[in-house]
Enzyme design. Structure first.
Site, PDB file in Angstrom:
ATOM      1  N   ASP A 129       1.038  -1.079  -0.275  1.00  0.00           N
ATOM      2  CA  ASP A 129      -0.007  -0.177  -0.040  1.00  0.00           C
ATOM      3  C   ASP A 129       1.048   1.312  -0.117  1.00  0.00           C
ATOM      4  O   ASP A 129       2.223   1.136   0.138  1.00  0.00           O
ATOM      5  CB  ASP A 129      -0.825  -0.155   1.314  1.00  0.00           C
TER       6      ASP A 129
HETATM    7  C1  BGC Z   1      -4.903   3.285   0.113  1.00  0.00           C
HETATM    8  C2  BGC Z   1      -5.158   2.199  -0.774  1.00  0.00           C
HETATM    9  C3  BGC Z   1      -5.040   2.874  -2.171  1.00  0.00           C
HETATM   10  C4  BGC Z   1      -3.655   3.749  -2.248  1.00  0.00           C
HETATM   11  C5  BGC Z   1      -3.363   4.263  -3.612  1.00  0.00           C
HETATM   12  C6  BGC Z   1      -3.657   4.199   0.085  1.00  0.00           C
HETATM   13  O1  BGC Z   1      -3.797   5.032   0.982  1.00  0.00           O
HETATM   14  O2  BGC Z   1      -5.056   2.575   1.384  1.00  0.00           O
HETATM   15  O3  BGC Z   1      -6.435   1.668  -0.886  1.00  0.00           O
HETATM   16  O4  BGC Z   1      -5.083   1.881  -3.233  1.00  0.00           O
HETATM   17  O5  BGC Z   1      -3.686   4.682  -1.249  1.00  0.00           O
HETATM   18  O6  BGC Z   1      -4.018   5.549  -4.109  1.00  0.00           O
END
Ligand code: BGC
Length: 757
Positions: free
Chosen positions: A283
């Site tokens: 993530d």
């Molecule tokens: C979130 C994800 C997301 C990623 C990219 C993160 O903060 O937890 O769900 O896909 O950002 O935008």
């Protein structure tokens, strides 16, 4: 003789194993790998964003163009449109030594430009074909804009409505969550990932993110393996069985090691036990965050992540900046890097990018495929099916398309709040507010509008939720003045429709709350409207279950509409005026108060169950509140009425490999046609680990005309009787089973059977 036979068998198996592993490799990818330098391989593991999406961490990528040209980037996210994507792809294909194409990711959580309801809303439709269709449309639109990899579906089981991200998933139940995971993966990926209208899905957040302690985002998780396997992991496994191409790790720790560095999770479970052969992405900066978690410096945590089985590093660049050093210091091997790189290249191969890096780039497509009339029409129909009728008072609903309607509430006329959280690719200005929708559907009614109250008067809260633009707009007037105006309008009307609830960014990422009541100013407004004696309908918007005990006790009707998406107003009006009879059912339990959380339907009996809702000393209970929630899982009313009878089972005894069929008859005894979601719950009465009192094991959405009856049959297959036991083996155990069928998880309509050896 015997020894020879054993040796022959062993040789056969070794050859078979070599052959099948060789079969899995892709010659084109292997040939490319053989030409790549270490740095080029490390470059493929780097995922960056030049901004333009939502920067959810404190870091955004810099010097993106230079890095792509230097072969230091494997994929980009947060950019879209054929021109921009072409430019970035040119940097990779024309300027790097091997010309390896990039893939392009995005967060398309509930539709691309055609924004559908938030996922918690979508799940309330219990309609797998509808969900699949929304994902298919999202893929068609996103790929028209050059995107070929989607950070969705989010399948985290959530039983704590304080957690803002409950809005992004399918609620509390592993069975329903697994069905939805499959439908979404199928919708995004179709049958052919190389087709230019499908994109690779990325199931997230692996794992247990929804169980963050106290509902606080990014918080600690600590959970038994039995609970993980039986309740939190099934939707991921289902997504993998549906062929999902990639998986995203979560921010939290799992058994003390953050998911992004957890070898048990990413290798032993995911690859060795489940046989997942796609790639794993972190993530947003979750590799770097292992430093703050307390696992070492950036070099140490990056090496830990790679060794654990993480293939791609989102934004943080720990892989890019430290893996070479770790290799030189022998903390990792070249094979570790190659294995991760292979998986990234294989994904590019599956997307058809080696054949044609520009296959998703077609300047004619955005105009043709994005936000078409047809897509908007489907968004409207889908949204109507996600609304849950929480309360009926008298026969106020459906409304008549005539007379005077007082439409009250900031949320009734707020384009900015219609799309809901995590809709960065949508455009709020294209959404239909409720006021407009009502005018569209009931052009002959006299509509009087008054704001009535701010969404909240808490200025700190307003500032915190307005980060992506104005969601809470403070009126210059005092709360008393606004309320007075609304009351006057209400007195002139035949009916009041008050649109109340949360602003869209009061749920979602980094939007946890400890108070789930409606904001006080809206509560006062509702009380004042009720006192006018004009019939009141509350249209409730939220990204989570709310604690609305007081409102449920008022003489009002309540329709929960979540955040309905781009066609919000039209869909709400369709349901209010009866063009669609509400059929949504809750997929997360609504608590009576915050103290009951975590709360969900598949609880265990415990050794001291309380037989009724009356307090008994030394039983499992509270002194100051009942155990029962405000609204149970699976709950949802209709303008009509359904009666259930004649539950029937086709055998009293079944063997472990047999299927048992349960049927029930449902009759529409009310005044309208409508859909009903028929639900089946199973209780395994005795087993080696304590069973839940009930577990959802089947559902069917049916349509019944007025007076019509249908018999619905469920097949309970061997796997439906299985669970993960203390050794984590997936087994069923002989003994008695109780089957409950009905309209929600509290149904008492029951039959039984015995599983014999
Ligand atoms: C979130 C994800 C997301 C990623 C990219 C993160 O903060 O937890 O769900 O896909 O950002 O935008």
């Amino acid at each position: 003789m015997k020894i020879n036979a054993i040796i022959t068998i062993q040789i056969f198996f070794v050859l078979w194993a070599i052959r099948s592993s060789a079969q899995q490799t892709i010659p084109e990818v292997e040939s490319l790998l053989s030409k790549m330098t270490i740095d080029e391989k490390i470059g493929q593991l780097n995922l960056v964003t030049p901004g333009g999406g939502i920067a959810t961490g404190s870091v955004v990528s810099t010097n993106v163009e230079a890095k792509i040209k230097a072969g230091q980037v494997g994929g980009l996210f947060g950019i879209s449109g054929p021109e921009k994507i072409k430019m970035a792809q040119d940097y990779a294909v024309k300027h790097t030594r091997l010309g390896i194409p990039l893939f392009f990711g995005s967060d398309i959580i509930h539709g691309y430009k055609t924004t559908f309801p938030i996922p918690l809303g979508l799940s309330s439709s219990w309609d797998m074909e509808l969900l699949r269709k929304t994902a298919e449309i999202a893929a068609l639109e996103a790929t028209a804009d050059g995107v070929n990899w989607n950070f969705s579906p989010m399948v985290d089981i959530a039983r704590d409505p304080r957690w803002g991200r409950i809005a992004e998933g399918a609620g509390e139940d592993p069975y329903l969550g697994s069905e939805i995971a499959k439908a979404m993966v199928n919708g995004y990926q179709g049958n052919d990932l190389a087709a230019t209208r499908t994109m690779m899905a990325c199931v997230k957040h692996f794992a247990l993110y929804g169980a963050s302690e106290a509902g606080r985002d990014y918080n600690t998780v600590d959970m038994s393996k039995i609970r993980m396997y039986n309740e939190y992991l099934p939707p991921f496994k289902a997504a993998i069985e549906a062929g999902v191409g990639s998986i995203m790790t979560s921010f939290n720790d799992v058994d003390g090691v953050p998911a992004s560095g957890n070898r048990w999770l990413l290798t032993e479970l995911l690859r060795q036990r489940w046989g997942f052969n796609g790639f794993v992405v972190s993530d947003y900066t979750s590799v770097n965050e292992m430093v703050a978690h307390g696992l070492g410096d950036l070099q140490a945590v990056s090496a830990l992540a790679l060794k654990a089985g993480l293939d791609m590093d989102m934004v943080g660049e720990g892989f890019l900046t430290t893996l070479r050093k770790s290799l030189e210091e022998r903390k990792i091997t070249e094979e570790d890097i190659t294995a991760a790189c292979r998986r990234i290249l294989e994904a590019k191969h599956k997307l058809g990018l080696f054949q044609d890096p520009y296959r998703y780039i077609d300047t004619k497509r955005p105009q043709r495929d994005i936000l078409t009339k047809e897509h908007r029409k489907i968004a409207r129909e889908v949204a109507a099916q996600t609304f849950v009728l929480l309360k009926k008072h008298r026969n106020t609903l459906p409304l008549k398309k005539e007379g005077t309607i007082a439409l009250i509430g900031d949320l009734a006329n707020s384009k900015n709040n219609m799309l809901g959280t995590w809709a960065p690719t949508g455009d709020p200005q294209l959404s239909i507010p409720i006021l407009e929708g009502i005018k569209n559907v009931a052009p002959n009614a006299n509509i009087l509008y008054a704001k009535g109250a701010n969404i909240t008067n808490d200025t700190v809260m307003a500032k915190n939720v307005n980060v992506f633009g104005p969601r809470v707009v403070m009126d210059a007037r005092s709360p008393e003045e606004m309320r007075k105006e609304a009351v006057e309008v209400a007195k002139k009307a035949d009916v009041v429709v008050a649109v109340v609830g949360e602003a869209s960014e009061m749920s979602g990422e980094s939007a946890s709350k400890t108070d789930l009541d409606l904001p006080e100013t809206q509560k006062k407004l509702i009380r004042a409207l009720v006192l006018t004696n004009t019939p009141v309908v509350l249209v409730l918007m939220s990204g989570r279950p709310l604690t609305i005990e007081e409102e449920m006790e008022l003489p009002v009707s309540i329709l929960q509409v979540w955040f309905p998406g781009v066609e919000a107003g039209n869909a709400v009006a369709d349901v209010l005026f009866g063009a669609y009879n509400p059929s949504g059912k809750l997929t997360a339990t609504w608590p009576l108060n915050v103290g009951q959380i975590p709360i969900y339907h598949s609880i265990k009996n415990t050794g001291r169950p309380q037989p009724s809702s009356t307090f008994e000393k030394f039983k499992t209970n509270y002194l100051d509140a009942p155990n029962e929630p405000l609204l149970p899982f699976g709950y949802g009313l209709s303008y009509t009425h359904f009666e259930y009878f004649d539950v029937h089972i086709n055998k009293d005894q079944v063997g472990p490999e047999e299927t048992v069929s349960v049927s029930v008859t449902v009759k529409n005894t009310g005044d309208y046609s409508g859909h009903e979601v028929v639900q089946l719950y199973l209780r395994d009465v005795v087993r080696s680990i304590t069973p839940p009192k009930r577990a959802l094991k089947g559902f069917k959405k049916i349509f019944l005309k007025q007076g019509e009856r249908k018999t619905v049959t469920f097949d309970l297959r061997p796997n439906d009787l299985k669970f993960h036991n203390a050794k984590l083996n997936f087994v069923s155990e002989p003994g008695d089973f109780e089957v409950y069928v009905g309209t929600d998880s509290n149904t008492e309509l029951k039959t039984t059977f015995k599983l014999v050896e």
